[in-house]
Design a protein around this motif. Structure first.
Motif, PDB file in Angstrom:
ATOM      1  N   LYS A   1      34.862  38.615  55.147  1.00  0.00           N
ATOM      2  CA  LYS A   1      34.108  39.478  54.211  1.00  0.00           C
ATOM      3  C   LYS A   1      34.544  38.943  52.791  1.00  0.00           C
ATOM      4  N   ILE A   2      33.672  39.257  51.904  1.00  0.00           N
ATOM      5  CA  ILE A   2      33.744  39.012  50.269  1.00  0.00           C
ATOM      6  C   ILE A   2      33.582  40.482  49.577  1.00  0.00           C
ATOM      7  N   ARG A   3      34.392  40.866  48.895  1.00  0.00           N
ATOM      8  CA  ARG A   3      34.124  42.142  48.060  1.00  0.00           C
ATOM      9  C   ARG A   3      34.535  41.958  46.642  1.00  0.00           C
ATOM     10  N   TRP A   4      33.659  42.196  45.640  1.00  0.00           N
ATOM     11  CA  TRP A   4      34.157  42.008  44.278  1.00  0.00           C
ATOM     12  C   TRP A   4      34.447  43.423  43.760  1.00  0.00           C
ATOM     13  N   CYS A   5      35.663  43.048  42.777  1.00  0.00           N
ATOM     14  CA  CYS A   5      36.211  44.240  42.045  1.00  0.00           C
ATOM     15  C   CYS A   5      35.842  44.568  40.783  1.00  0.00           C
ATOM     16  N   GLN A   6      36.451  45.279  40.015  1.00  0.00           N
ATOM     17  CA  GLN A   6      36.237  45.593  38.707  1.00  0.00           C
ATOM     18  C   GLN A   6      36.691  44.398  37.862  1.00  0.00           C
ATOM     19  N   THR A   7      35.825  43.883  36.936  1.00  0.00           N
ATOM     20  CA  THR A   7      36.445  43.051  35.993  1.00  0.00           C
ATOM     21  C   THR A   7      37.359  43.642  34.992  1.00  0.00           C
ATOM     22  N   SER A   8      38.195  42.616  34.289  1.00  0.00           N
ATOM     23  CA  SER A   8      39.065  43.202  33.300  1.00  0.00           C
ATOM     24  C   SER A   8      39.411  42.061  32.478  1.00  0.00           C
ATOM     25  N   ASN A   9      39.571  42.038  31.257  1.00  0.00           N
ATOM     26  CA  ASN A   9      39.828  41.026  30.187  1.00  0.00           C
ATOM     27  C   ASN A   9      39.228  39.780  30.437  1.00  0.00           C
ATOM     28  N   GLY A  10      38.012  39.979  30.734  1.00  0.00           N
ATOM     29  CA  GLY A  10      37.343  38.561  30.997  1.00  0.00           C
ATOM     30  C   GLY A  10      37.591  37.839  32.278  1.00  0.00           C
ATOM     31  N   ALA A  11      38.368  38.369  33.304  1.00  0.00           N
ATOM     32  CA  ALA A  11      38.830  37.863  34.414  1.00  0.00           C
ATOM     33  C   ALA A  11      37.948  38.414  35.511  1.00  0.00           C
ATOM     34  N   LEU A  12      37.799  37.613  36.573  1.00  0.00           N
ATOM     35  CA  LEU A  12      37.141  38.041  37.814  1.00  0.00           C
ATOM     36  C   LEU A  12      38.187  38.588  39.032  1.00  0.00           C
ATOM     37  N   PHE A  13      37.884  39.600  39.546  1.00  0.00           N
ATOM     38  CA  PHE A  13      38.675  39.947  40.775  1.00  0.00           C
ATOM     39  C   PHE A  13      37.825  40.018  41.991  1.00  0.00           C
ATOM     40  N   LEU A  14      38.435  39.738  43.246  1.00  0.00           N
ATOM     41  CA  LEU A  14      37.776  39.932  44.297  1.00  0.00           C
ATOM     42  C   LEU A  14      38.515  39.974  45.435  1.00  0.00           C
ATOM     43  N   LEU A  15      38.068  40.448  46.605  1.00  0.00           N
ATOM     44  CA  LEU A  15      38.766  40.584  47.706  1.00  0.00           C
ATOM     45  C   LEU A  15      38.253  39.750  48.930  1.00  0.00           C
ATOM     46  N   SER A  16      39.137  38.849  49.473  1.00  0.00           N
ATOM     47  CA  SER A  16      38.655  38.139  50.669  1.00  0.00           C
ATOM     48  C   SER A  16      39.380  38.288  51.920  1.00  0.00           C
ATOM     49  N   SER A  17      38.857  38.302  52.999  1.00  0.00           N
ATOM     50  CA  SER A  17      39.232  38.509  54.255  1.00  0.00           C
ATOM     51  C   SER A  17      39.112  37.739  55.481  1.00  0.00           C
ATOM     52  N   ASN A  18      39.979  37.421  56.208  1.00  0.00           N
ATOM     53  CA  ASN A  18      39.570  36.704  57.672  1.00  0.00           C
ATOM     54  C   ASN A  18      40.061  37.790  58.623  1.00  0.00           C
ATOM     55  N   ASP A  19      40.115  37.321  59.864  1.00  0.00           N
ATOM     56  CA  ASP A  19      40.389  38.042  60.955  1.00  0.00           C
ATOM     57  C   ASP A  19      41.470  39.104  60.676  1.00  0.00           C
ATOM     58  N   LYS A  20      42.747  38.731  59.898  1.00  0.00           N
ATOM     59  CA  LYS A  20      43.998  39.522  60.098  1.00  0.00           C
ATOM     60  C   LYS A  20      44.247  39.985  58.577  1.00  0.00           C
ATOM     61  N   THR A  21      43.886  38.946  57.674  1.00  0.00           N
ATOM     62  CA  THR A  21      44.649  39.015  56.390  1.00  0.00           C
ATOM     63  C   THR A  21      43.554  39.260  55.343  1.00  0.00           C
ATOM     64  N   ILE A  22      43.916  40.187  54.345  1.00  0.00           N
ATOM     65  CA  ILE A  22      43.072  40.312  53.120  1.00  0.00           C
ATOM     66  C   ILE A  22      43.979  39.854  51.856  1.00  0.00           C
ATOM     67  N   LYS A  23      43.232  39.193  51.072  1.00  0.00           N
ATOM     68  CA  LYS A  23      43.672  38.603  49.922  1.00  0.00           C
ATOM     69  C   LYS A  23      42.994  39.138  48.412  1.00  0.00           C
ATOM     70  N   PHE A  24      43.762  39.245  47.297  1.00  0.00           N
ATOM     71  CA  PHE A  24      43.284  39.807  46.188  1.00  0.00           C
ATOM     72  C   PHE A  24      43.316  38.827  45.368  1.00  0.00           C
ATOM     73  N   TRP A  25      42.298  38.321  44.742  1.00  0.00           N
ATOM     74  CA  TRP A  25      42.183  37.172  43.892  1.00  0.00           C
ATOM     75  C   TRP A  25      41.946  37.371  42.467  1.00  0.00           C
ATOM     76  N   LYS A  26      42.370  36.757  41.554  1.00  0.00           N
ATOM     77  CA  LYS A  26      42.095  36.827  40.034  1.00  0.00           C
ATOM     78  C   LYS A  26      41.735  35.379  39.658  1.00  0.00           C
ATOM     79  N   VAL A  27      40.498  35.181  39.253  1.00  0.00           N
ATOM     80  CA  VAL A  27      39.979  34.013  38.580  1.00  0.00           C
ATOM     81  C   VAL A  27      39.650  34.283  37.094  1.00  0.00           C
TER      82      VAL A  27
END
Length: 530
Positions: free
Chosen positions: A128-154
């Motif tokens: 699964k991938i879910r977008w989060c709220q943007t801030s200061n021109g950066a993109l934030f999203l959550l990505s998940s495999n079977d066990k672990t979820i990660k919070f990314w900033k691009v």
């Protein structure tokens, strides 16, 4: 809708090969496709797309694959044709009626892992991938495999370079890139002591004189180096890792409308997380019985309400949807509403519970409706009416005689996703042979179209029934009369079109504000617009 579907052959087609996505078709606004480029006949398993999601604005699209990579696309037609409509009308070029997306960046989100305590391999596939709220021109999203979820900033990072040095480096062999500092530092790092002294003055001076040439009259004025940053580079950074909270495979993640929390769900539990806290979560739903032999149903999907931060829904393998209110109690053992459709008397069979299992649920953008997908049908529910679905759309009714074969090859357990348009007037879901179906939701509507995820999407279109029929029974009867095929997993319908159970369109997403659908077939990404 018919006018919309006439325009649908205009698609973007991207193919995932190796570490990048490239366009194969960038179709102009005409009704014919350009000739396709050469296909890669061998599809690598790691390149198969396993998740797809638009952000809230619809300006960005993210895909995840079985190799653990996340690829981001950015909308470009708004940038090229920016401004209000009055300004656009004064320009010479026509207003683009369809969204244009281009490759933005990609990064490796998950790696294969091994759980030594359970002797279990954890694959890197993005679920699964879910977008989060943007801030200061950066993109934030959550990505998940079977066990672990990660919070990314691009975000974009400026590349800094040193310019305007006082010393002439034209004779320097080591300064081909104009970076004087690098030639001095890397010439002989062992020449300098901690206090700035030199072990061998003659050698050090000789090395410096060879690297740099000074004017005969000296330097009139010493200028400090100037740092310039003309170029930018996209950088993805993992902000947080949410792990060790699920004993079973994660099947859903969903952002809360408060912008601070999200939920993750596995077969038996739903956990509530704070985006800023990665080492602690709260269990809000637990369906695990005291004795596992008493287990009768599992959680299959969970979704937050788009507007009310205290409301969420989750579906089960028995075909029911439960609406819960987080204000009632910390552990939501009791639901506030239950949505389920009772089976007709005498219709129960060995496959009844299997095909009734809901694989995906989605809230409409206004939160009024819930769309659910089981193996055979799409159902639209009104959260204010729990007596039954307001609409039922037959998707796989023609496969009912083949349930035994589908059970033998495990195709009956395929999990198809569903999506709603931004105005909740149309719904869509995938099927076999890389087909996807679009239905109209307005009262009395008979809109029903089947398209193929290919460069000729209308080739596999099923005709709309002439008489109004909410269940679209005329379509299913026509397909059910199709002949049999000798090839395993392949059949032929009444129109002479073959359907292949080995190719399936599981993942698709509807643009939040426009009539545009992005869908994934194997390692290809297709975008349809009207």
């Amino acid at each position: 809708m018919e006018e919309m579907l006439r325009q649908l052959p205009r698609v973007h087609h991207l193919r995932l090969t190796g570490n990048s996505l490239r366009y194969l078709v960038n179709a102009p606004p005409v009704k014919k496709f350009r000739k396709a480029y050469r296909y890669d006949h061998i599809i690598q398993k790691v390149d198969i797309i396993s998740a797809i999601e638009f952000d809230k604005s619809g300006d960005h699209l993210a895909t995840g694959d079985r190799g653990g990579r996340v690829v981001l696309f950015e909308r470009t037609d708004k940038k090229e044709h920016g401004g209000n409509r009055k300004d656009l009308e004064k320009t010479d070029y026509p207003i683009s009626r369809h969204p244009e997306f281009r490759y933005k960046t990609e990064f490796q989100s998950h790696e294969p892992e091994f759980d030594y305590l359970k002797s279990l391999e954890i694959e890197e596939k993005i679920n699964k991938i879910r977008w989060c709220q943007t801030s200061n021109g950066a993109l934030f999203l959550l990505s998940s495999n079977d066990k672990t979820i990660k919070f990314w900033k691009v975000q974009e990072k400026k590349i800094k370079k040193i310019a305007e040095m006082s010393m002439d480096t034209s004779n320097s062999k080591a300064s081909g890139n104009g970076n004087v500092g690098s030639s001095i530092v890397t010439s002989n790092p062992k020449l300098h002591l901690a206090n700035g002294g030199c072990t061998d003055k003659d050698k050090s001076y000789t090395s410096l004189s060879n690297a740099l040439s000074f004017p005969s009259g000296g330097i009139a004025s010493l200028r400090l180096p100037v740092v310039t940053s003309n170029e930018t580079n996209l950088v993805a950074r993992c902000r947080r890792v949410y792990a060790h909270a699920h004993d079973y495979h994660i099947n859903s993640i969903s952002n809360n409308s408060d912008g601070e929390t999200f939920i993750s769900a596995d077969d038996l539990r739903i956990n509530l997380w704070n985006l800023e806290v990665s080492n602690q979560s709260f269990n809000i739903v637990d369906v695990k019985p005291a004795n596992m032999e008493d287990l009768t149903e599992v959680i299959t999907s969970a979704e937050f309400h788009p507007n009310h931060c205290h409301t969420l829904a989750y579906s089960s393998s028995k075909g029911s949807i439960r609406l819960i209110d987080l204000r009632q109690s910390a552990l939501c053992d009791k639901h506030s509403k239950l949505f389920e459709e009772h089976e007709a008397p005498g219709s129960r069979s060995f496959f009844t519970e299997i095909i009734a299992s809901i694989s995906d649920i989605k809230f409409g953008r206004d939160g009024r409706y819930i769309l659910s997908r089981d193996y055979m049908t799409l159902k639209l529910w009104d959260i204010n009416m729990d007596s039954g679905p307001v609409s039922t759309f037959q998707v796989h009714e023609y496969l009912r005689p083949k349930l035994c074969d589908l059970y033998e090859n495990d195709s009956i357990f395929d999990k198809f996703e569903c999506c709603l348009s931004g105005d909740s007037k149309r719904v869509a879901t995938g099927s076999y042979s890389n087909l996807f179906r679009v239905f109209g939701c307005n009262p009395g509507s008979t809109e029903a179209t089947t398209l193929e995820a290919s460069k000729n999407p209308m080739r596999r279109q099923v005709q709309t029934p002439s008489r109004p029929s909410r269940s679209l029974s005329s379509i299913t009867r026509a397909v059910r009369r199709g002949g049999e095929s000798n090839t395993p997993g392949v059949g032929v319908d009444a129109n002479g079109n073959s359907f292949d159970f080995t190719t399936k369109l599981l993942h698709l997403a509807w643009h939040p504000t426009e009539n545009s659908i992005a869908c994934a077939a194997a390692n290809s990404l297709y975008m349809y617009y009207a």
